[in-house]
Write a protein that holds these residues in place. Sequence first.
Motif, mmCIF file in Angstrom:
data_model
loop_
_atom_site.group_PDB
_atom_site.id
_atom_site.type_symbol
_atom_site.label_atom_id
_atom_site.label_comp_id
_atom_site.label_asym_id
_atom_site.label_seq_id
_atom_site.Cartn_x
_atom_site.Cartn_y
_atom_site.Cartn_z
ATOM 1 N N GLY A 140 12.991 -7.384 8.881
ATOM 2 C CA GLY A 140 12.311 -7.747 10.130
ATOM 3 C C GLY A 140 11.004 -8.454 9.910
ATOM 4 N N ARG A 141 10.667 -9.332 10.814
ATOM 5 C CA ARG A 141 9.443 -10.108 10.660
ATOM 6 C C ARG A 141 8.210 -9.217 10.645
ATOM 7 N NH1 ARG A 141 8.935 -15.587 12.004
ATOM 8 N NH2 ARG A 141 10.953 -16.543 11.993
ATOM 9 N N GLU A 142 8.187 -8.276 11.625
ATOM 10 C CA GLU A 142 6.990 -7.446 11.733
ATOM 11 C C GLU A 142 6.774 -6.613 10.488
ATOM 12 O OE1 GLU A 142 6.796 -4.989 15.194
ATOM 13 O OE2 GLU A 142 7.602 -6.691 16.321
ATOM 14 N N ALA A 143 7.913 -5.987 10.030
ATOM 15 C CA ALA A 143 7.798 -5.153 8.845
ATOM 16 C C ALA A 143 7.322 -5.981 7.668
ATOM 17 C CB ALA A 143 9.145 -4.515 8.532
ATOM 18 N N ASP A 160 1.861 3.079 8.472
ATOM 19 C CA ASP A 160 0.766 4.050 8.317
ATOM 20 C C ASP A 160 1.087 5.070 7.230
ATOM 21 O OD1 ASP A 160 -0.621 2.777 10.226
ATOM 22 O OD2 ASP A 160 -0.024 4.148 11.861
ATOM 23 N N ARG A 161 2.377 5.439 7.218
ATOM 24 C CA ARG A 161 2.797 6.418 6.217
ATOM 25 C C ARG A 161 2.673 5.832 4.805
ATOM 26 N NH1 ARG A 161 8.596 9.317 6.238
ATOM 27 N NH2 ARG A 161 8.261 10.610 4.409
ATOM 28 N N ILE A 162 2.985 4.553 4.702
ATOM 29 C CA ILE A 162 2.869 3.893 3.395
ATOM 30 C C ILE A 162 1.397 3.761 3.027
ATOM 31 C CG2 ILE A 162 3.334 1.761 2.110
ATOM 32 C CD1 ILE A 162 5.727 1.309 4.013
ATOM 33 N N ARG A 163 0.605 3.366 4.015
ATOM 34 C CA ARG A 163 -0.823 3.130 3.750
ATOM 35 C C ARG A 163 -1.521 4.414 3.300
ATOM 36 N NH1 ARG A 163 -2.526 -0.330 8.121
ATOM 37 N NH2 ARG A 163 -2.289 -2.176 6.832
ATOM 38 N N ALA A 189 3.103 -7.244 3.881
ATOM 39 C CA ALA A 189 2.235 -8.257 3.286
ATOM 40 C C ALA A 189 0.772 -7.907 3.553
ATOM 41 C CB ALA A 189 2.568 -9.631 3.852
ATOM 42 N N ALA A 190 0.510 -7.320 4.733
ATOM 43 C CA ALA A 190 -0.868 -6.991 5.090
ATOM 44 C C ALA A 190 -1.451 -5.898 4.196
ATOM 45 C CB ALA A 190 -0.934 -6.552 6.557
#
Length: 421
Positions: free
Chosen positions: A65-68, A41-44, A73-74
């Motif tokens: 990590g996979r989620e990160a 969120d902070r990046i977005r 990517a999202a």
Amino acid sequence: MHPHDTVVILDYGAINAQIVAKAVRQLNIYCEVLPSSAGIDRIRKLNPRALILQRGKAFGERTLGREAAADLAALGVPVLDLLETECPPGNLGEFLVGRCGLRQDWTTERFIEETVADLRERIGDRKVLLAMSGGVDSSVCAVLLHRAVGRQLTCVFVDHGCMRKDEPRQVVEIFRDQFGINLVAVDAEARFLARLAGVTDPEAKRKIIGEEFIRVFEEEARKLGEMDYFVQGTIYSDVIESGWEGGKAVKSHHNVGGLPERIGFKGIIEPVRYLFKDEVRKVGDALGIPAAVNHRQPFPGPGLGVRCLGELTKEKLDILREADAHFLKAMAEAGYDRQASQYFAVLTNVRSVGVANDARTYGYVIALRAVKTTDFMTAAAVPLPIDFLLRVGGEIATHVKGVNRVVYDITGKPPSTIEWE
Ligand code: XMP
């Protein structure tokens, strides 16, 4: 959201994330460095147009990590993955401009325009207080705020008696007389020296100067009546080096630390929070701040207090001021100032026997120091030419009353520090 195309650099503990950030900004592209732990969120929120992953000790499939990885990517923006060894990277322009199509419009002039407009809007008709040290960061902040809100800004400059020769006068001449800034200059020399009488321990000296500074500043601020905002000259390296904790950077070694809480302002303003030191200087040049201030070397908060060893007395400080002024002038005239990051005179507390006009003298030993450094964590003594040292040392020993011997400090950091106390 930033008005310019923004690059986010995610720092995985690299030793050189700041170098990459500076290289991006050299291209007139705005970027921010975030820790690898920053949430998506902070990046977005920054709405980045490109991401740079700066590999370091915390980088690896597991830490990413996979989620990160999926989160990143999202975001749907191009990602450059840089090795620590690729620094500064040669293909940066190609990636950011060629591939990502970022606009190169983040210039000094735009920064000034936008900052002044933002400050004007945020401050409205409220009042602003700024602690002017005479250094680069607070000077640039003062001129930016003066452009934005004029007489609603009051600057307070406290002379703690440990300033270099002519410095207090210069601050008043430049900022009050030339720029027309509302500047209160407080001559607190006697008061500081009274509190410092008999104190020889370096840390105790620092502490007293810091505390007394806050006290004097607080008294002056109260005289001025209620102020809404307090300005801090925090810069981006302070933000990055403080580990981003809560986004609250404290200017290291800063004299005014703790002041805002004590006086109680509605808000803190940090106009150069996102700029690196060389960018602050570029802004200062563009604002017309004279080079004598804008390109000066770093000067510690306690000033000559940490260069005048042992007890601080007016007599010793005056001797040091004369010797220091002589050395600074000679360095600038010979052009050696460009080879040194910091250079100054130290009044060692040693007195030695000398001779003048056939009579025995008992004078102080002055040490000259000039160092080259990029990060101030390590430093090397500048190998000044011996002819130059012989001449300058001779002049100081002959002409500065109270001095009869001059030495040159040849040690690096480590094992020495840059300052002598
Ligand atoms: P040292 O002496 O630790 O200095 O190698 C590294 C850098 O920090 C500055 N310095 C200070 N700055 N208050 C400051 O604001 C201090 O008490 C202080 N002590 C050192 C020093 O001038 C150099 O740039």
